[in-house]
Design a protein around this motif. Structure first.
Motif, PDB file in Angstrom:
ATOM      1  N   ALA A 120      -7.732 -18.254  97.953  1.00 57.73           N
ATOM      2  CA  ALA A 120      -6.990 -19.497  97.736  1.00 57.73           C
ATOM      3  C   ALA A 120      -5.584 -19.195  97.230  1.00 57.73           C
ATOM      4  CB  ALA A 120      -7.741 -20.384  96.747  1.00 57.73           C
ATOM      5  N   GLU A 121      -5.477 -18.171  96.388  1.00 57.94           N
ATOM      6  CA  GLU A 121      -4.180 -17.780  95.830  1.00 57.94           C
ATOM      7  C   GLU A 121      -3.291 -17.134  96.884  1.00 57.94           C
ATOM      8  OE1 GLU A 121      -2.433 -14.969  92.194  1.00 57.94           O
ATOM      9  OE2 GLU A 121      -4.589 -15.347  92.367  1.00 57.94           O
ATOM     10  N   ARG A 131      -1.500 -23.186 104.354  1.00 59.96           N
ATOM     11  CA  ARG A 131      -1.326 -23.689 102.984  1.00 59.96           C
ATOM     12  C   ARG A 131      -2.637 -24.313 102.491  1.00 59.96           C
ATOM     13  NH1 ARG A 131       1.248 -26.836 106.658  1.00 59.96           N
ATOM     14  NH2 ARG A 131       1.027 -29.108 106.533  1.00 59.96           N
ATOM     15  N   LEU A 132      -2.863 -24.139 101.228  1.00 60.61           N
ATOM     16  CA  LEU A 132      -4.120 -24.590 100.617  1.00 60.61           C
ATOM     17  C   LEU A 132      -4.118 -26.105 100.440  1.00 60.61           C
ATOM     18  CD1 LEU A 132      -6.805 -23.756  99.121  1.00 60.61           C
ATOM     19  CD2 LEU A 132      -5.434 -23.751  97.020  1.00 60.61           C
ATOM     20  N   VAL A 133      -5.255 -26.729 100.792  1.00 63.02           N
ATOM     21  CA  VAL A 133      -5.472 -28.143 100.470  1.00 63.02           C
ATOM     22  C   VAL A 133      -6.269 -28.237  99.178  1.00 63.02           C
ATOM     23  CG1 VAL A 133      -6.544 -30.314 101.202  1.00 63.02           C
ATOM     24  CG2 VAL A 133      -5.367 -28.864 102.878  1.00 63.02           C
ATOM     25  N   ARG A 134      -7.442 -27.591  99.152  1.00 60.66           N
ATOM     26  CA  ARG A 134      -8.196 -27.508  97.909  1.00 60.66           C
ATOM     27  C   ARG A 134      -9.384 -26.566  98.065  1.00 60.66           C
ATOM     28  NH1 ARG A 134     -11.286 -32.428  95.621  1.00 60.66           N
ATOM     29  NH2 ARG A 134     -12.172 -30.675  94.468  1.00 60.66           N
ATOM     30  N   ASP A 145     -16.008 -23.948 100.941  1.00 60.30           N
ATOM     31  CA  ASP A 145     -15.340 -23.061  99.985  1.00 60.30           C
ATOM     32  C   ASP A 145     -13.852 -23.345  99.872  1.00 60.30           C
ATOM     33  OD1 ASP A 145     -17.660 -21.754  99.264  1.00 60.30           O
ATOM     34  OD2 ASP A 145     -17.455 -20.221 100.814  1.00 60.30           O
ATOM     35  N   ILE A 146     -13.177 -23.407 101.015  1.00 59.42           N
ATOM     36  CA  ILE A 146     -11.736 -23.677 101.016  1.00 59.42           C
ATOM     37  C   ILE A 146     -11.408 -24.591 102.192  1.00 59.42           C
ATOM     38  CG2 ILE A 146      -9.457 -22.665 101.478  1.00 59.42           C
ATOM     39  CD1 ILE A 146     -10.229 -20.258  99.876  1.00 59.42           C
ATOM     40  N   LEU A 147     -10.592 -25.612 101.914  1.00 60.40           N
ATOM     41  CA  LEU A 147     -10.003 -26.418 102.972  1.00 60.40           C
ATOM     42  C   LEU A 147      -8.500 -26.160 102.938  1.00 60.40           C
ATOM     43  CD1 LEU A 147     -10.368 -28.572 105.192  1.00 60.40           C
ATOM     44  CD2 LEU A 147      -9.846 -30.295 103.454  1.00 60.40           C
ATOM     45  N   VAL A 156      -8.352 -26.542 108.403  1.00 65.63           N
ATOM     46  CA  VAL A 156      -9.199 -25.369 108.644  1.00 65.63           C
ATOM     47  C   VAL A 156     -10.200 -25.264 107.496  1.00 65.63           C
ATOM     48  CG1 VAL A 156      -9.270 -22.865 108.966  1.00 65.63           C
ATOM     49  CG2 VAL A 156      -7.300 -24.177 109.809  1.00 65.63           C
ATOM     50  N   ALA A 157     -11.483 -25.191 107.838  1.00 66.64           N
ATOM     51  CA  ALA A 157     -12.547 -25.019 106.842  1.00 66.64           C
ATOM     52  C   ALA A 157     -12.908 -23.544 106.767  1.00 66.64           C
ATOM     53  CB  ALA A 157     -13.771 -25.848 107.224  1.00 66.64           C
ATOM     54  N   VAL A 158     -12.935 -23.004 105.549  1.00 68.58           N
ATOM     55  CA  VAL A 158     -13.178 -21.578 105.354  1.00 68.58           C
ATOM     56  C   VAL A 158     -14.466 -21.381 104.547  1.00 68.58           C
ATOM     57  CG1 VAL A 158     -12.234 -19.388 104.529  1.00 68.58           C
ATOM     58  CG2 VAL A 158     -10.680 -21.228 105.274  1.00 68.58           C
ATOM     59  N   GLU A 159     -15.393 -20.636 105.119  1.00 67.29           N
ATOM     60  CA  GLU A 159     -16.625 -20.265 104.407  1.00 67.29           C
ATOM     61  C   GLU A 159     -16.515 -18.797 104.016  1.00 67.29           C
ATOM     62  OE1 GLU A 159     -20.202 -20.621 102.525  1.00 67.29           O
ATOM     63  OE2 GLU A 159     -18.958 -22.211 103.378  1.00 67.29           O
ATOM     64  N   ILE A 160     -16.745 -18.496 102.733  1.00 67.87           N
ATOM     65  CA  ILE A 160     -16.543 -17.144 102.211  1.00 67.87           C
ATOM     66  C   ILE A 160     -17.875 -16.550 101.774  1.00 67.87           C
ATOM     67  CG2 ILE A 160     -15.393 -15.760 100.431  1.00 67.87           C
ATOM     68  CD1 ILE A 160     -13.283 -18.023 100.302  1.00 67.87           C
ATOM     69  N   LYS A 161     -18.137 -15.340 102.212  1.00 75.81           N
ATOM     70  CA  LYS A 161     -19.336 -14.607 101.813  1.00 75.81           C
ATOM     71  C   LYS A 161     -18.940 -13.179 101.443  1.00 75.81           C
ATOM     72  CE  LYS A 161     -22.241 -17.920 102.943  1.00 75.81           C
ATOM     73  NZ  LYS A 161     -22.931 -18.700 101.886  1.00 75.81           N
ATOM     74  N   ARG A 162     -19.748 -12.576 100.600  1.00 76.27           N
ATOM     75  CA  ARG A 162     -19.559 -11.148 100.343  1.00 76.27           C
ATOM     76  C   ARG A 162     -19.992 -10.359 101.582  1.00 76.27           C
ATOM     77  NH1 ARG A 162     -22.687  -7.099  98.249  1.00 76.27           N
ATOM     78  NH2 ARG A 162     -24.404  -8.529  97.860  1.00 76.27           N
TER      79      ARG A 162
END
Length: 234
Positions: A120-121, A131-134, A145-147, A156-162
Protein backbone atom coordinates in the motif's frame (compact mmCIF):
# COMPACT_ATOMS: atom_id res chain seq x y z
CA UNK A 1 -22.94 -27.06 14.95
CA UNK A 2 -24.02 -30.55 15.99
CA UNK A 3 -21.36 -33.06 17.09
CA UNK A 4 -22.23 -36.73 17.27
CA UNK A 5 -19.90 -39.58 18.19
CA UNK A 6 -21.50 -42.82 17.11
CA UNK A 7 -20.92 -46.37 15.99
CA UNK A 8 -22.03 -46.17 12.39
CA UNK A 9 -21.59 -47.29 8.81
CA UNK A 10 -21.72 -44.91 5.86
CA UNK A 11 -22.63 -45.26 2.19
CA UNK A 12 -22.25 -42.61 -0.50
CA UNK A 13 -24.31 -43.05 -3.66
CA UNK A 14 -24.39 -40.91 -6.79
CA UNK A 15 -21.59 -40.02 -9.20
CA UNK A 16 -19.47 -42.46 -7.20
CA UNK A 17 -20.12 -45.16 -4.63
CA UNK A 18 -18.19 -45.52 -1.37
CA UNK A 19 -18.71 -47.58 1.76
CA UNK A 20 -17.37 -47.16 5.30
CA UNK A 21 -17.92 -50.28 7.42
CA UNK A 22 -19.15 -50.16 11.00
CA UNK A 23 -16.83 -48.19 13.31
CA UNK A 24 -16.90 -45.39 15.87
CA UNK A 25 -16.72 -42.00 14.15
CA UNK A 26 -17.30 -38.28 14.65
CA UNK A 27 -20.21 -36.81 12.67
CA UNK A 28 -20.38 -33.03 12.15
CA UNK A 29 -23.54 -31.25 11.02
CA UNK A 30 -22.74 -27.60 10.29
CA UNK A 31 -25.09 -24.63 10.21
CA UNK A 32 -24.60 -24.33 6.43
CA UNK A 33 -26.11 -27.82 6.04
CA UNK A 34 -22.89 -29.70 5.32
CA UNK A 35 -22.36 -33.10 6.92
CA UNK A 36 -18.86 -34.51 7.52
CA UNK A 37 -17.72 -37.92 8.71
CA UNK A 38 -14.39 -38.03 10.59
CA UNK A 39 -12.25 -40.78 12.07
CA UNK A 40 -9.67 -40.41 14.84
CA UNK A 41 -6.88 -40.27 12.27
CA UNK A 42 -6.16 -39.08 8.77
CA UNK A 43 -5.37 -35.52 9.83
CA UNK A 44 -8.00 -32.86 9.05
CA UNK A 45 -9.72 -34.52 6.07
CA UNK A 46 -13.12 -36.17 6.55
CA UNK A 47 -13.60 -39.75 5.41
CA UNK A 48 -16.74 -38.71 3.58
CA UNK A 49 -18.96 -35.65 3.40
CA UNK A 50 -21.82 -33.85 1.68
CA UNK A 51 -21.37 -30.19 0.83
CA UNK A 52 -24.23 -27.66 0.69
CA UNK A 53 -26.75 -27.13 -0.70
CA UNK A 54 -28.11 -30.28 0.85
CA UNK A 55 -30.80 -31.44 3.27
CA UNK A 56 -30.66 -34.06 6.02
CA UNK A 57 -33.47 -36.20 7.38
CA UNK A 58 -33.39 -38.72 10.23
CA UNK A 59 -35.50 -41.74 9.35
CA UNK A 60 -36.30 -45.09 10.89
CA UNK A 61 -34.23 -48.07 9.70
CA UNK A 62 -35.84 -50.56 7.36
CA UNK A 63 -36.41 -54.13 8.55
CA UNK A 64 -33.05 -55.41 7.31
CA UNK A 65 -31.17 -52.51 8.93
CA UNK A 66 -33.07 -52.98 12.19
CA UNK A 67 -32.13 -56.68 12.22
CA UNK A 68 -28.47 -55.60 11.88
CA UNK A 69 -28.74 -53.37 14.96
CA UNK A 70 -29.29 -49.99 13.26
CA UNK A 71 -31.25 -47.64 15.55
CA UNK A 72 -31.61 -44.65 13.18
CA UNK A 73 -30.54 -43.51 9.72
CA UNK A 74 -29.39 -40.12 8.46
CA UNK A 75 -30.19 -39.53 4.80
CA UNK A 76 -28.39 -36.51 3.33
CA UNK A 77 -29.40 -35.49 -0.21
CA UNK A 78 -27.68 -32.92 -2.39
CA UNK A 79 -30.08 -30.31 -3.75
CA UNK A 80 -28.54 -30.12 -7.24
CA UNK A 81 -27.65 -33.75 -7.95
CA UNK A 82 -28.65 -37.33 -7.15
CA UNK A 83 -25.79 -37.70 -4.68
CA UNK A 84 -26.90 -39.20 -1.39
CA UNK A 85 -25.15 -39.95 1.90
CA UNK A 86 -26.73 -42.66 4.07
CA UNK A 87 -25.38 -42.92 7.61
CA UNK A 88 -26.60 -45.89 9.65
CA UNK A 89 -26.25 -45.31 13.40
CA UNK A 90 -25.95 -48.34 15.68
CA UNK A 91 -25.15 -46.55 18.93
CA UNK A 92 -24.81 -42.86 19.83
CA UNK A 93 -22.06 -42.20 22.37
CA UNK A 94 -22.31 -38.41 22.37
CA UNK A 95 -24.72 -35.88 20.87
CA UNK A 96 -24.42 -32.13 21.46
CA UNK A 97 -25.16 -28.87 19.65
CA UNK A 98 -23.22 -25.63 19.93
CA UNK A 99 -23.87 -22.11 18.60
CA UNK A 100 -20.56 -20.87 17.19
CA UNK A 101 -21.78 -17.49 15.95
CA UNK A 102 -20.35 -15.58 13.00
CA UNK A 103 -16.74 -16.45 12.27
CA UNK A 104 -14.47 -13.37 11.93
CA UNK A 105 -12.42 -15.10 9.24
CA UNK A 106 -8.76 -15.95 8.97
CA UNK A 107 -6.39 -13.49 10.59
CA UNK A 108 -3.37 -12.93 8.40
CA UNK A 109 0.02 -13.78 9.80
CA UNK A 110 2.59 -11.08 10.41
CA UNK A 111 4.25 -11.43 7.03
CA UNK A 112 0.99 -11.11 5.04
CA UNK A 113 -0.15 -8.12 7.09
CA UNK A 114 3.26 -6.47 6.63
CA UNK A 115 3.24 -7.20 2.89
CA UNK A 116 -0.14 -5.49 2.62
CA UNK A 117 1.13 -2.42 4.50
CA UNK A 118 4.31 -2.21 2.43
CA UNK A 119 2.55 -2.67 -0.91
CA UNK A 120 0.00 0.00 0.00
CA UNK A 121 2.90 2.32 0.81
CA UNK A 122 4.66 1.47 -2.47
CA UNK A 123 1.62 0.93 -4.67
CA UNK A 124 3.53 1.87 -7.84
CA UNK A 125 5.21 -1.53 -7.50
CA UNK A 126 2.15 -2.69 -9.45
CA UNK A 127 2.74 -0.18 -12.23
CA UNK A 128 3.44 3.44 -13.06
CA UNK A 129 0.51 5.70 -12.23
CA UNK A 130 -1.14 3.35 -9.74
CA UNK A 131 -2.63 5.06 -6.69
CA UNK A 132 -4.09 3.67 -3.50
CA UNK A 133 -7.82 3.95 -2.79
CA UNK A 134 -7.82 2.07 0.51
CA UNK A 135 -6.66 -1.04 2.34
CA UNK A 136 -9.15 -3.67 3.52
CA UNK A 137 -11.91 -2.54 1.15
CA UNK A 138 -15.03 -4.21 2.55
CA UNK A 139 -17.39 -6.23 0.37
CA UNK A 140 -20.43 -8.30 1.30
CA UNK A 141 -18.27 -11.43 1.42
CA UNK A 142 -15.17 -10.04 3.12
CA UNK A 143 -12.43 -7.43 2.77
CA UNK A 144 -10.28 -7.05 -0.34
CA UNK A 145 -6.67 -6.51 0.77
CA UNK A 146 -6.09 -3.43 -1.37
CA UNK A 147 -8.29 -1.41 -3.70
CA UNK A 148 -6.39 0.92 -6.00
CA UNK A 149 -6.68 2.65 -9.39
CA UNK A 150 -4.42 2.19 -12.37
CA UNK A 151 -3.02 4.96 -14.56
CA UNK A 152 -6.27 5.04 -16.57
CA UNK A 153 -8.37 5.43 -13.42
CA UNK A 154 -9.85 1.92 -13.46
CA UNK A 155 -10.24 0.14 -10.13
CA UNK A 156 -7.95 -2.78 -9.35
CA UNK A 157 -8.55 -5.31 -6.55
CA UNK A 158 -5.39 -6.79 -5.06
CA UNK A 159 -5.28 -10.03 -3.06
CA UNK A 160 -2.04 -10.56 -1.12
CA UNK A 161 -0.66 -13.88 0.09
CA UNK A 162 2.67 -15.01 1.44
CA UNK A 163 2.36 -18.12 -0.73
CA UNK A 164 0.01 -17.88 -3.68
CA UNK A 165 -2.09 -20.98 -4.29
CA UNK A 166 -5.31 -21.85 -6.12
CA UNK A 167 -7.50 -20.99 -3.11
CA UNK A 168 -6.24 -17.39 -3.20
CA UNK A 169 -7.12 -17.06 -6.89
CA UNK A 170 -10.60 -18.45 -6.18
CA UNK A 171 -11.00 -15.94 -3.35
CA UNK A 172 -10.05 -13.01 -5.59
CA UNK A 173 -12.37 -14.32 -8.32
CA UNK A 174 -15.32 -14.17 -5.92
CA UNK A 175 -14.43 -10.60 -4.94
CA UNK A 176 -14.14 -9.52 -8.57
CA UNK A 177 -17.47 -11.11 -9.50
CA UNK A 178 -19.17 -9.11 -6.75
CA UNK A 179 -17.30 -5.84 -7.33
CA UNK A 180 -18.02 -5.86 -11.06
CA UNK A 181 -21.73 -5.60 -10.20
CA UNK A 182 -21.18 -2.31 -8.35
CA UNK A 183 -21.70 0.61 -10.78
CA UNK A 184 -19.75 2.96 -8.46
CA UNK A 185 -16.60 0.94 -9.19
CA UNK A 186 -17.10 0.76 -12.97
CA UNK A 187 -16.82 4.43 -13.91
CA UNK A 188 -13.54 3.85 -15.79
CA UNK A 189 -14.09 0.26 -16.85
CA UNK A 190 -14.36 -3.15 -15.18
CA UNK A 191 -12.57 -3.94 -11.92
CA UNK A 192 -9.45 -5.95 -12.68
CA UNK A 193 -7.59 -8.26 -10.33
CA UNK A 194 -3.99 -8.59 -9.20
CA UNK A 195 -2.84 -11.66 -7.28
CA UNK A 196 0.33 -10.73 -5.38
CA UNK A 197 2.51 -13.05 -3.33
CA UNK A 198 6.11 -13.80 -2.43
CA UNK A 199 5.79 -17.14 -4.18
CA UNK A 200 3.05 -18.17 -6.63
CA UNK A 201 2.45 -21.83 -7.46
CA UNK A 202 2.34 -22.76 -11.19
CA UNK A 203 -1.25 -24.04 -10.88
CA UNK A 204 -2.32 -20.73 -9.35
CA UNK A 205 -0.64 -18.80 -12.19
CA UNK A 206 -2.44 -20.92 -14.77
CA UNK A 207 -5.83 -20.41 -13.14
CA UNK A 208 -5.21 -16.68 -12.71
CA UNK A 209 -4.25 -16.28 -16.37
CA UNK A 210 -7.37 -18.17 -17.43
CA UNK A 211 -9.51 -15.72 -15.42
CA UNK A 212 -7.73 -12.59 -16.60
CA UNK A 213 -6.03 -11.96 -13.26
CA UNK A 214 -2.47 -10.58 -13.27
CA UNK A 215 0.11 -12.25 -11.01
CA UNK A 216 2.80 -10.19 -9.28
CA UNK A 217 5.66 -11.70 -7.29
CA UNK A 218 6.54 -9.52 -4.31
CA UNK A 219 10.09 -9.07 -3.04
CA UNK A 220 9.68 -8.58 0.70
CA UNK A 221 13.17 -7.16 1.24
CA UNK A 222 12.90 -4.78 -1.71
CA UNK A 223 9.59 -3.43 -0.39
CA UNK A 224 11.27 -2.87 2.96
CA UNK A 225 14.16 -1.06 1.27
CA UNK A 226 16.63 -3.81 2.15
CA UNK A 227 17.48 -4.97 -1.37
CA UNK A 228 21.27 -5.03 -1.45
CA UNK A 229 22.23 -4.08 -5.00
CA UNK A 230 25.95 -4.29 -4.17
CA UNK A 231 25.70 -8.04 -3.76
CA UNK A 232 24.30 -8.59 -7.25
CA UNK A 233 26.16 -9.24 -10.48
CA UNK A 234 23.52 -7.42 -12.54
Amino acid sequence: MRLVIAKCSVDYEGRLAAHLPLATRLLLVKADGSVLVHSDGGSYKPLNWMSPPCAMAEVAPDDLEADEGVTSVWVVRHAKSDDRLRIRLHEILHDSSHELGVDPGLVKDGVEAHLQSLLAEHITTLGEGYRLVRREYMTAIGPVDILCRDAAGAHVAVEIKRRGEIDGVEQLTRYLDLMNRDPHLLTAGPVRGVFAAQEIKPQARTLAADRGIRCVTLDYDALRGLDDVTGRLF
